[in-house]
Design an enzyme around this catalytic site. Structure first.
Site, PDB file in Angstrom:
ATOM      1  N   LEU A 203      -6.669   3.521   4.204  1.00  0.00           N
ATOM      2  CA  LEU A 203      -5.424   3.945   4.841  1.00  0.00           C
ATOM      3  C   LEU A 203      -5.078   5.041   3.825  1.00  0.00           C
ATOM      4  CD1 LEU A 203      -3.062   0.827   5.391  1.00  0.00           C
ATOM      5  CD2 LEU A 203      -4.642   1.961   6.785  1.00  0.00           C
ATOM      6  N   SER A 204      -4.727   6.212   4.707  1.00  0.00           N
ATOM      7  CA  SER A 204      -4.504   7.461   3.881  1.00  0.00           C
ATOM      8  C   SER A 204      -3.559   8.370   4.981  1.00  0.00           C
ATOM      9  CB  SER A 204      -5.865   8.117   3.954  1.00  0.00           C
ATOM     10  OG  SER A 204      -5.415   9.812   3.376  1.00  0.00           O
ATOM     11  N   GLY A 223      -4.810   2.747  -1.236  1.00  0.00           N
ATOM     12  CA  GLY A 223      -5.173   3.486  -2.620  1.00  0.00           C
ATOM     13  C   GLY A 223      -4.128   2.897  -3.628  1.00  0.00           C
ATOM     14  N   ASP A 227       0.865   9.141  -7.699  1.00  0.00           N
ATOM     15  CA  ASP A 227       0.580  10.446  -8.181  1.00  0.00           C
ATOM     16  C   ASP A 227       1.675  11.632  -7.844  1.00  0.00           C
ATOM     17  OD1 ASP A 227       0.263  10.924  -5.575  1.00  0.00           O
ATOM     18  OD2 ASP A 227      -1.903  11.360  -5.540  1.00  0.00           O
ATOM     19  N   LYS A 228       2.612  11.269  -7.322  1.00  0.00           N
ATOM     20  CA  LYS A 228       3.455  12.027  -6.914  1.00  0.00           C
ATOM     21  C   LYS A 228       3.332  13.387  -6.225  1.00  0.00           C
ATOM     22  CE  LYS A 228       6.940   9.844  -9.440  1.00  0.00           C
ATOM     23  NZ  LYS A 228       6.370   9.292 -10.420  1.00  0.00           N
ATOM     24  N   CYS A 235      -7.953  10.137  -1.350  1.00  0.00           N
ATOM     25  CA  CYS A 235      -8.244   8.823  -1.136  1.00  0.00           C
ATOM     26  C   CYS A 235      -9.028   9.095   0.404  1.00  0.00           C
ATOM     27  CB  CYS A 235      -7.081   7.766  -0.617  1.00  0.00           C
ATOM     28  SG  CYS A 235      -6.362   7.103  -2.033  1.00  0.00           S
ATOM     29  N   LYS A 261       5.336  12.103   4.434  1.00  0.00           N
ATOM     30  CA  LYS A 261       4.968  10.881   4.982  1.00  0.00           C
ATOM     31  C   LYS A 261       3.983   9.883   4.088  1.00  0.00           C
ATOM     32  CE  LYS A 261       6.071  11.974   9.755  1.00  0.00           C
ATOM     33  NZ  LYS A 261       6.923  13.406   9.186  1.00  0.00           N
ATOM     34  N   VAL A 262       3.982  10.196   2.753  1.00  0.00           N
ATOM     35  CA  VAL A 262       3.224   9.634   1.992  1.00  0.00           C
ATOM     36  C   VAL A 262       4.121   8.283   1.379  1.00  0.00           C
ATOM     37  CG1 VAL A 262       1.720   9.648  -0.154  1.00  0.00           C
ATOM     38  CG2 VAL A 262       2.006  11.773   1.351  1.00  0.00           C
TER      39      VAL A 262
HETATM   40  N1  SAH Z   1      -2.643  11.110  -2.956  1.00  0.00           N
HETATM   41  C1  SAH Z   1      -2.846   9.779  -2.650  1.00  0.00           C
HETATM   42  C2  SAH Z   1      -1.432   9.204  -2.320  1.00  0.00           C
HETATM   43  C3  SAH Z   1      -1.092   7.907  -2.749  1.00  0.00           C
HETATM   44  S1  SAH Z   1      -0.093   6.831  -1.872  1.00  0.00           S
HETATM   45  C4  SAH Z   1      -3.767   9.741  -1.610  1.00  0.00           C
HETATM   46  O1  SAH Z   1      -4.651  10.806  -1.598  1.00  0.00           O
HETATM   47  O2  SAH Z   1      -3.878   8.949  -0.883  1.00  0.00           O
HETATM   48  C5  SAH Z   1      -0.755   5.265  -2.080  1.00  0.00           C
HETATM   49  C6  SAH Z   1      -1.626   4.791  -0.945  1.00  0.00           C
HETATM   50  O3  SAH Z   1      -0.872   4.418  -0.089  1.00  0.00           O
HETATM   51  C7  SAH Z   1      -2.560   5.931  -0.523  1.00  0.00           C
HETATM   52  O4  SAH Z   1      -3.731   6.091  -0.985  1.00  0.00           O
HETATM   53  C8  SAH Z   1      -2.797   5.202   1.020  1.00  0.00           C
HETATM   54  O5  SAH Z   1      -3.732   4.226   1.056  1.00  0.00           O
HETATM   55  C9  SAH Z   1      -1.399   4.414   1.309  1.00  0.00           C
HETATM   56  N2  SAH Z   1      -0.502   5.198   2.042  1.00  0.00           N
HETATM   57  C10 SAH Z   1       0.645   6.053   1.661  1.00  0.00           C
HETATM   58  N3  SAH Z   1       1.285   6.602   2.741  1.00  0.00           N
HETATM   59  C11 SAH Z   1       0.364   6.267   4.067  1.00  0.00           C
HETATM   60  C12 SAH Z   1       0.495   6.580   5.269  1.00  0.00           C
HETATM   61  N4  SAH Z   1       1.592   7.437   5.847  1.00  0.00           N
HETATM   62  N5  SAH Z   1      -0.344   6.198   6.041  1.00  0.00           N
HETATM   63  C13 SAH Z   1      -1.387   5.228   5.654  1.00  0.00           C
HETATM   64  N6  SAH Z   1      -1.439   4.888   4.207  1.00  0.00           N
HETATM   65  C14 SAH Z   1      -0.550   5.508   3.488  1.00  0.00           C
END
Ligand code: SAH
Length: 336
Positions: A203-204, A223, A227-228, A235, A261-262
């Site tokens: 998932l990313s 993941g 990491d803000k 990932c 949307k992270v």
């Molecule tokens: N910079 C990191 C962000 C970490 S957030 C990266 O490269 O992914 C932690 C984890 O949550 C991510 O690695 C991802 O697996 C999941 N994640 C966060 N937001 C998401 C989204 N909108 N869709 C799918 N997975 C998400």
């Protein structure tokens, strides 16, 4: 400079070395001021200059304490849940209906044939505080899965380094008693065959593909990193290099959220658990994503502000109305 030193004014650090700044660099003594008064003044200036750094340091410390407290609380909640389950298994205290329902519900739950794997292979990329936050998130993922209507098989990989140290020391190895979850110090295995690899989805939020459903017999990797926003596509790139499929959650298809949307690792896991239970993305998002992140949300403070300004506007227009009104009624501010 060590963490502990951040909050300390330079003047103290200098004197602790026993060296005075060279006379040449010192600003000239203002006329009419004694040397001691001048020194005091300079110390005061430095102290003021470092105020921001000191405040920031104090704030960080406070946040860290809060996080540690939350983490301890989560752990004791898990411990007490496990205690109740133990009681139940031994058929002691079965008259305690409230607890029977709580523990029994989960014990009866049929797990889904789905694996959620948290990839913790990013230990070096996180600060101490981020690491602490991740350990708290993992604890949360575990307790949500234990309570879920339909739990999944949970795996934690690359569980080593500072994370393991934290679980072993501060968290007193309690994870060793956790059920329905496995911890492995090594990285997850990437299967050789295309067919086996296609069972894995990393998932990313940076992926071009979007999840529509969660399928049985698949492994969903999340993941394990806080990491803000420092490491964009980290990932995604990792999964691409391992020829593993990627997908993002269908957030924009179902709700509006403010900002990026992270999501955090635990929110992603909780959303998946809710989807598995309800088969409804919208509900899953609304139940898990904090209201303050959902668009249209109004905090209590914002609401008070809005209502106050409405009241002010109302009373202003009342005044206007009465000034312009045809009736000869006496109104405040009416001068005869
Ligand atoms: N910079 C990191 C962000 C970490 S957030 C990266 O490269 O992914 C932690 C984890 O949550 C991510 O690695 C991802 O697996 C999941 N994640 C966060 N937001 C998401 C989204 N909108 N869709 C799918 N997975 C998400």
């Amino acid at each position: 400079m060590s963490d502990e030193e951040v909050g300390r004014p330079d003047s103290q650090r200098e004197s602790s070395t026993g060296t005075e700044p060279s006379a040449g660099k010192r600003p000239p003594l203002p006329e009419g001021m004694s040397r001691n008064a001048w020194k005091r003044e300079q110390k005061k200036q430095k102290w003021l200059e470092q105020k921001d750094a000191r405040n920031k340091y104090k704030k960080e410390k406070k946040k860290q304490k809060k996080l540690e407290k939350k983490e301890q609380q989560q752990q004791s909640e898990i411990e007490s849940d496990q205690g109740e389950e133990g009681k139940l298994e031994n058929n002691v205290d079965a008259s305690d209906v409230g607890h029977v329902v709580k523990a029994g519900k989960n014990d009866m739950a049929q797990p889904a044939p789905i694996t959620i794997l948290i990839d913790c292979g990013f230990d070096d990329l996180m600060t101490e505080k981020e690491n602490l936050s991740l350990s708290s998130q993992i604890t949360r993922c575990y307790s949500e899965n234990r309570r879920a209507a339909v739990p999944v098989d949970m795996k934690i990989t690359s569980f080593d380094g500072r994370l393991l140290e934290r679980f072993d020391s501060a968290l007193k190895q309690q994870y060793k008693n956790w059920k329905g979850i496995s911890f492995s110090p090594s990285e997850y295995e990437v299967p050789e065959s295309d067919e086996d690899r296609s069972r894995i989805i990393y998932l990313s939020s940076d992926s071009d593909d979007t999840l529509t459903v969660l399928e049985d017999n698949k492994i969903y990797i999340v993941g394990g990193i806080v990491d803000k926003g420092r490491y964009k596509s980290l990932c995604l790139n990792k999964a691409n290099s391992q020829k593993i499929k990627t997908a993002k959650l269908p957030i924009s298809e179902f709700i509006k959220i403010s900002g990026r949307k992270v999501l955090t690792t635990n929110h992603v896991v909780e959303i998946m658990l809710k989807w598995i239970e309800l088969r409804d993305w919208k509900q899953a998002f609304e139940l898990v994503i904090p209201p303050r992140k959902q668009e249209g949300f109004e905090s209590a403070r914002m609401k008070r502000k809005r209502e106050a300004s409405l009241r002010e506007e109302d009373s202003r227009s009342d005044m206007e109305d009465s000034k312009n009104g045809e009736t000869s009624k006496e109104v405040p501010g009416d001068v005869k």
